[in-house]
Design an enzyme around this catalytic site. Structure first.
Site, PDB file in Angstrom:
ATOM      1  CE  LYS A  86      -4.130  -3.060  -7.056  1.00  0.00           C
ATOM      2  NZ  LYS A  86      -3.114  -2.306  -6.209  1.00  0.00           N
ATOM      3  CB  SER A 155      -3.928   1.187  -6.351  1.00  0.00           C
ATOM      4  OG  SER A 155      -3.060   0.030  -5.850  1.00  0.00           O
ATOM      5  CB  SER A 179      -2.066   0.129  -2.878  1.00  0.00           C
ATOM      6  OG  SER A 179      -1.672   1.468  -3.355  1.00  0.00           O
TER       7      SER A 179
END
Length: 447
Positions: A86, A155, A179
């Site tokens: 990420k 996210s 997330s």
């Protein structure tokens, strides 16, 4: 429903454990695995848009270096495993922009602690996956592989979408509210948020010191268990868990989960009717199969946890980002600026009261888990919403993130449009391995 083209299956779509076994036995090389992974990405990325940075030549060069390591080297338990990272997590060899134009082209000085552990174990970081802006709520371009017109959640948008699209077997995510759990549910994969602090977050951009947690996304519980065992912090395994691998069965002589507590949190009625009905049906099916299932009532004090988490998150995000964002507001989304202003208006006394409530509720966890292995609750309200302008509501992840409990989303339900809806299992603090074993048993039972 718009779906991406589906090329022939390759290494990226194979289970991570199968990839590792093939490399360890010498049946395939890391380079072969990397090429097949990159071929899959090349075919599907134009539709999915999961990556913010990808350098195929650099990936292949690193794969060739890993091929110099003797297969089966015990010091490299993840040799050749492709992993997505990420874009909130630092990588020394790739840009890390935190989903923000404020950090365009930023090159960290070193790898985040979790990335170092992956590299030390022989894993192959393949690229940086899309995150929302500073892991908050302004989305990137990523689309849901199950329906390209819908959000993949956030996210950890790119990590979930890349795994669900078969571009990667495993990817790193982070969770401050929901997330990891939410995008895993929307994309129909497994998402694991371990106990707070179980994975070292050094080198992960900090937005909330109370809440930020590094997590994992994959298509199987088994693959998450293998990677978690490598990247976990040294103290995250309890004495009772030491020596018991996450692949062990939960119940003697079987693989069905035991002692599940079905709970209806105060937000229960905000879940879609189909989500609630699916959970009720799952409970009955488990009871019919002689799994020990009980109704679990959460303490009344837990009713305030979602609001407390929202307050703490807003306050801490504002403290972390306000001064930086105020200097270049033209590079910051309006939605993030709203969060920062909201957080700045919160008093220190209200913030302290929210933290005190969290501490009080955390102290009640032994009571909640006294007779059960895991609490079963919704992972999300329902299917992934239409549109790419928002990432969905983290409602059902907020309280458990604040309590610091390990949680996992399993793709066990289906919504009215045939899209996946996750079931969230929550474990007691530091009982991550127990939760993973219970989750594996539930997945085995569902087959």
């Amino acid at each position: 429903m718009s779906k991406p083209a589906q090329p022939a299956a390759g290494a990226a779509e194979a289970p991570g454990k199968a990839i590792l076994a093939a490399i360890a036995s010498g049946r395939r090389t890391v380079s072969e695995t990397a090429r097949e992974c990159l071929d899959t990405i090349q075919a599907r990325e134009p539709d999915i848009k999961a990556f913010v940075h990808l350098d195929p030549e650099a990936v292949l060069a690193e794969a060739r270096e890993l091929d110099r390591i003797p297969p089966g080297d015990r010091a490299k338990p993840l040799l050749g495993l492709p992993v997505g990272v990420k874009d909130l997590i630092d990588t020394a060899d790739q840009p890390t922009e935190y989903g923000s134009r404020l950090f365009a082209g930023h090159r960290p000085a070193g790898d985040a602690a979790v990335v170092r552990k992956l590299r030390d174990a022989g894993a192959l970081p393949v690229g940086k996956t899309v995150t929302t802006e500073f892991a908050c709520f302004s989305p990137g371009p990523t689309r849901n592989p199950r329906d390209l017109q819908r959000t993949p959640g956030g996210s950890s948008s790119g990590s979930a979408a890349a795994v669900a699209a078969g571009m990667l077997p495993v990817a790193l995510g982070t969770q401050t509210a929901g997330s990891v759990i939410r995008p895993a549910s929307f994309c129909g994969i497994v998402g694991f948020k371990p106990t707070f602090g179980a994975i070292d977050r050094t080198g992960v951009f900090p937005i909330s010191e109370t809440l930020d947690t590094v997590g994992l996304l994959s298509r199987s519980v088994a693959d998450i268990s293998v990677v978690f065992d490598v990247v976990r912090a040294g103290s995250s395994r309890s004495d009772a868990q030491a020596g018991a691998g996450a692949g062990a069965t939960v119940s003697p002589g079987g693989t069905k989960p035991v002692r599940l507590g079905f709970a209806r949190p105060v937000e229960w009625d905000r879940a879609d009717p189909e989500t609630r009905a699916g959970l009720e049906a799952l409970k009955l099916q488990l009871m019919d199969s002689n799994t020990q299932v009980v109704e679990t009532s959460l303490p009344a004090e837990y009713d305030g946890l979602t609001a407390a988490q929202s307050l703490i998150m807003d306050f801490e995000v504002s403290k972390a980002l306000m001064s930086r964002c105020e200097k270049n507001p033209e590079l910051v989304s309006s939605s993030l600026m709203e969060v920062l202003k909201r957080g700045a208006a919160i008093s220190a006394s209200d913030y302290s009261a929210a933290l005190e409530l969290a501490d009080k509720c955390r102290a009640m966890l032994p009571e909640v888990f006294g007779a059960i292995d895991a609490v079963v609750v919704p992972a999300v309200i329902g299917e992934a919403p239409m549109g790419l302008q928002a990432t969905g509501d983290p409602l059902f992840g907020r309280s458990w993130t604040l309590l610091h409990c390990p949680a996992i989303s399993l793709p066990l339900l289906e919504g009215p449009n045939g899209l996946p809806v996750g079931v969230q299992l929550v474990g007691n603090l530091h009982r991550d391995d127990d939760l993973l074993r219970t989750a594996q048993s539930l997945m085995d039972w569902s087959r």
